[in-house]
Scaffold this active site. Structure first.
Site, PDB file in Angstrom:
ATOM      1  N   CYS A 126       0.877  -1.180   0.000  1.00  0.00           N
ATOM      2  CA  CYS A 126       0.000   0.000   0.000  1.00  0.00           C
ATOM      3  C   CYS A 126       0.907   1.220   0.000  1.00  0.00           C
ATOM      4  O   CYS A 126       1.646   1.440   0.958  1.00  0.00           O
ATOM      5  CB  CYS A 126      -0.918   0.042   1.217  1.00  0.00           C
ATOM      6  SG  CYS A 126      -1.773   1.644   1.353  1.00  0.00           S
ATOM      7  N   LYS A 294     -12.700   8.156  10.003  1.00  0.00           N
ATOM      8  CA  LYS A 294     -11.428   8.824  10.252  1.00  0.00           C
ATOM      9  C   LYS A 294     -11.243   9.925   9.198  1.00  0.00           C
ATOM     10  O   LYS A 294     -11.434   9.704   8.020  1.00  0.00           O
ATOM     11  CB  LYS A 294     -10.278   7.825  10.133  1.00  0.00           C
ATOM     12  CG  LYS A 294      -8.929   8.476  10.379  1.00  0.00           C
ATOM     13  CD  LYS A 294      -7.772   7.569   9.981  1.00  0.00           C
ATOM     14  CE  LYS A 294      -6.451   8.313  10.089  1.00  0.00           C
ATOM     15  NZ  LYS A 294      -5.357   7.631   9.419  1.00  0.00           N
ATOM     16  N   LYS A 297      -6.826  12.594   4.343  1.00  0.00           N
ATOM     17  CA  LYS A 297      -6.679  13.207   3.030  1.00  0.00           C
ATOM     18  C   LYS A 297      -7.147  12.243   1.953  1.00  0.00           C
ATOM     19  O   LYS A 297      -7.776  12.638   0.991  1.00  0.00           O
ATOM     20  CB  LYS A 297      -5.207  13.580   2.806  1.00  0.00           C
ATOM     21  CG  LYS A 297      -4.787  14.754   3.669  1.00  0.00           C
ATOM     22  CD  LYS A 297      -3.311  15.068   3.525  1.00  0.00           C
ATOM     23  CE  LYS A 297      -2.440  14.094   4.274  1.00  0.00           C
ATOM     24  NZ  LYS A 297      -1.096  14.615   4.553  1.00  0.00           N
TER      25      LYS A 297
HETATM   26  N1  MSP Z   1       4.937  10.359   7.830  1.00  0.00           N
HETATM   27  C1  MSP Z   1       4.300   9.423   8.677  1.00  0.00           C
HETATM   28  C2  MSP Z   1       4.814   9.516  10.096  1.00  0.00           C
HETATM   29  C3  MSP Z   1       6.280   9.313  10.268  1.00  0.00           C
HETATM   30  S1  MSP Z   1       6.765   9.504  11.925  1.00  0.00           S
HETATM   31  C4  MSP Z   1       8.339   8.990  11.986  1.00  0.00           C
HETATM   32  C5  MSP Z   1       2.802   9.684   8.699  1.00  0.00           C
HETATM   33  N2  MSP Z   1       2.415  10.913   8.333  1.00  0.00           N
HETATM   34  S2  MSP Z   1       0.880  11.414   8.306  1.00  0.00           S
HETATM   35  O1  MSP Z   1       0.907  12.724   7.702  1.00  0.00           O
HETATM   36  O2  MSP Z   1       0.033  10.449   7.733  1.00  0.00           O
HETATM   37  O3  MSP Z   1       0.528  11.634   9.814  1.00  0.00           O
HETATM   38  C6  MSP Z   1      -0.084  10.626  10.600  1.00  0.00           C
HETATM   39  C7  MSP Z   1      -0.365  11.200  11.942  1.00  0.00           C
HETATM   40  O4  MSP Z   1      -1.172  12.396  11.833  1.00  0.00           O
HETATM   41  C8  MSP Z   1      -1.173  10.303  12.867  1.00  0.00           C
HETATM   42  O5  MSP Z   1      -0.401   9.339  13.517  1.00  0.00           O
HETATM   43  C9  MSP Z   1      -1.726  11.333  13.817  1.00  0.00           C
HETATM   44  O6  MSP Z   1      -0.716  11.763  14.681  1.00  0.00           O
HETATM   45  C10 MSP Z   1      -2.098  12.458  12.884  1.00  0.00           C
HETATM   46  N3  MSP Z   1      -3.433  12.279  12.328  1.00  0.00           N
HETATM   47  C11 MSP Z   1      -3.751  12.184  11.012  1.00  0.00           C
HETATM   48  N4  MSP Z   1      -5.097  12.059  10.897  1.00  0.00           N
HETATM   49  C12 MSP Z   1      -5.666  12.069  12.107  1.00  0.00           C
HETATM   50  C13 MSP Z   1      -6.987  11.957  12.583  1.00  0.00           C
HETATM   51  N5  MSP Z   1      -8.022  11.881  11.784  1.00  0.00           N
HETATM   52  N6  MSP Z   1      -7.170  11.934  13.926  1.00  0.00           N
HETATM   53  C14 MSP Z   1      -6.120  11.994  14.793  1.00  0.00           C
HETATM   54  N7  MSP Z   1      -4.867  12.106  14.367  1.00  0.00           N
HETATM   55  C15 MSP Z   1      -4.604  12.204  13.028  1.00  0.00           C
HETATM   56  O7  MSP Z   1       2.076   8.800   9.064  1.00  0.00           O
END
Ligand code: MSP
Length: 504
Positions: A126, A294, A297
């Site tokens: 994925c 949830k 994006k």
């Molecule tokens: N780039 C990786 C993380 C690498 S860390 C070494 C990633 N990025 S992400 O942009 O997808 O961010 C994911 C994080 O954003 C989640 O773990 C959380 O902290 C936050 N969230 C993204 N969407 C969210 C919600 N809908 N609700 C709560 N937190 C959210 O994964």
């Protein structure tokens, strides 16, 4: 001096930031501010994860280079951190050449010591997760997190001997039951390890947008290895001084459950392999849901955090995040819920309490805070409350901590009604009683302001200002949150309403 190191995930920059990103950043900021108020030396890190497929594809779609794309997007993530009033000490970008070199050094060391080997691999991938999935973990053949179909990928890759670390990981989990919080997440991670760990591919051959493998430049470092390492590389170069000895191991890595496995399994194993201590805690919060799903994006059901803050102010938004959804659990947010809490709790309960208190001190005592004959009744309840608040904050129960303060706000409102200062004011013989009530109200508000400061930094500074207290560090220290520390004799300063009426 006690130190405290807190991190957010570094966010992907394939698209613009949304409320989910703001949520974790604000949570980390709340912790950072609280620990500073406790007199600790804090390092708070956030940043962006800029390599990998999604960013490269987004750039391609826009007809620009990946570097151009990420440079543009990063500005939006930086602007979000500023807009939410995050006090991050550094903002790391994984395209920073200093990070790139540090990752190469790190991975070269693992290669030299025999933890990395070459192997051919075929699996379902994925690209939104940047992870392989076993058939059994898919839902109707689709990624459980993104609802998209993974692609079959076959490559010759470098593998990290994750399987070698299974026993050591389990032993670590057993010895550190607080490692992953809440506990349900600890069990989830533990059972994942217990099911057996396979070696993982830590390079990609088909991708160009990444950090070249130093001994084989035809491959790039797997984006998750590149990304996880940020928590250490940032300390190495953020200030020019190597901060690793001072701040590593991290006290808290904050994140949602989508990336638990990477942080609870791969990250600790990489650290073990390279001789670093493991982070003290991972705190896994829930998802903010919109319309039951949830917010993401990929799904397209996102709220623009900038718009919400422009309409309601940053503090109301920060407050709402932890008040509406118990930190650690999933929960639905909505504009309606937001407006309700704004009106009922912020404008009515907190805002009015302050404006009434200031108005009464002006009217009944010429704007001067009177001394209290008696505040004994509040000494113990106040001390108890502060203690409970601190305990909640120390276990990252942000919602519980907020609830404790709100109980005080409510009891102060009740105290106004019960003691009816407007009646006391009519009888000169009751002036000492009136003075005590005024003092206790101001004192209660002062304590609320200190405790609420990590959640609502601007509002609480305004509360203190109206109470006649400049918001310097000493006035904000948690140890000042004790009944009776407030000095009588200061002049209160009337000011704007804390939470003005919302525009329809
Ligand atoms: N780039 C990786 C993380 C690498 S860390 C070494 C990633 N990025 S992400 O942009 O997808 O961010 C994911 C994080 O954003 C989640 O773990 C959380 O902290 C936050 N969230 C993204 N969407 C969210 C919600 N809908 N609700 C709560 N937190 C959210 O994964």
């Amino acid at each position: 001096m006690k130190t405290f190191y807190v991190t957010t995930p570094i966010y992907y920059v394939n698209d613009v930031p949304h409320i989910g990103h703001a949520y974790t950043t604000i949570a980390a900021d709340v912790l950072a501010r609280f620990h500073r108020q406790m007199g600790e030396k804090v390092f708070f890190l956030t940043g962006t994860d800029e390599h990998g497929n999604p960013a490269a594809r987004a750039a391609q779609k826009r007809g620009i280079t990946p570097q151009e794309h990420v440079d543009e997007m990063v500005e939006k993530f930086k602007a979000l951190a500023v807009r939410v009033n995050a006090t991050n000490d550094f903002f790391i970008r994984t395209t920073d050449p200093r990070h790139v070199q540090a990752v190469q050094r790190f991975i070269q060391r693992l290669y030299d010591q025999g933890d990395i080997y070459l192997k051919s691999y075929r699996g379902l991938y994925c690209s939104a997760c940047e992870a392989f999935y076993a058939e059994k973990d898919l839902v109707d053949g689709k990624c459980p997190d993104h609802g998209t179909e993974p692609e079959l990928m076959e490559e010759e890759n470098y593998f990290f001997r994750l399987s070698n670390y299974q026993e050591r990981l389990l032993a670590f989990f057993d010895a550190h039951p607080g490692f992953v919080q809440p506990e349900s997440r600890l069990n989830e991670a533990r059972s994942f390890i217990q099911q057996g760990l396979e070696d993982i591919s830590i390079s990609r051959a088909t991708l160009e947008w990444g950090i070249p493998i130093p001994w084989d430049e035809s491959q790039v470092v797997y984006v998750w290895v590149d990304a996880l390492l940020n928590y250490i590389t940032a300390l190495e170069f953020a200030t020019g001084e190597d901060l690793v000895p001072k701040f590593w191991p991290a006290d808290y890595h904050l994140m949602a459950k989508d990336i638990l496995k990477f942080h609870a399994v791969i990250w600790p194993a990489l650290l073990m392999a390279s001789g670093y201590e493991l982070p003290r805690h991972l705190f896994i919060h829930g998802y903010l849901l919109m319309g039951g799903q949830k917010m993401s994006k990929t799904r397209g059901n996102v709220l623009d955090p900038f718009e919400v803050m422009d309409a309601y102010g940053v503090d109301a938004f920060r407050f709402y995040c932890f008040r509406e959804v118990a930190f650690g659990q999933d929960g639905t947010i909505s504009m309606e819920g937001f407006e309700n809490r704004y009106k009922a709790e912020l404008a009515n309960e907190l805002g009015n309490l302050l404006s009434r208190t200031i108005a009464m001190i002006r009217k009944y005592n010429d704007s001067v805070l009177p001394p209290a004959d008696d505040h004994a009744a509040f000494d113990t309840t106040g001390a108890q409350l502060v203690l409970e608040f601190r305990k909640a904050m120390e276990r990252v129960d942000l919602t519980g901590a907020l609830e404790k303060v709100w109980r005080l706000v409510r009891s102060l409102n009740k105290y106004v009604e019960d003691s009816a200062p407007w009646k006391l004011a009519k009888d000169v013989s009751r002036k000492p009683e009136l003075d005590s009530v005024l003092y206790n109200l101001a004192e209660g508000l002062r304590i609320c302001a200190i405790l609420l400061h990590p959640f609502m930094p601007e509002t609480t500074v305004e509360i203190l200002r109206q109470l006649g207290l400049p918001a310097h560090v000493e006035n904000l220290a948690v140890e000042q949150a004790a009944w009776g520390r407030g000095e009588p004799g200061v002049m209160v300063v009337p000011g704007r309403p804390l939470f003005p009426k919302l525009q329809e």
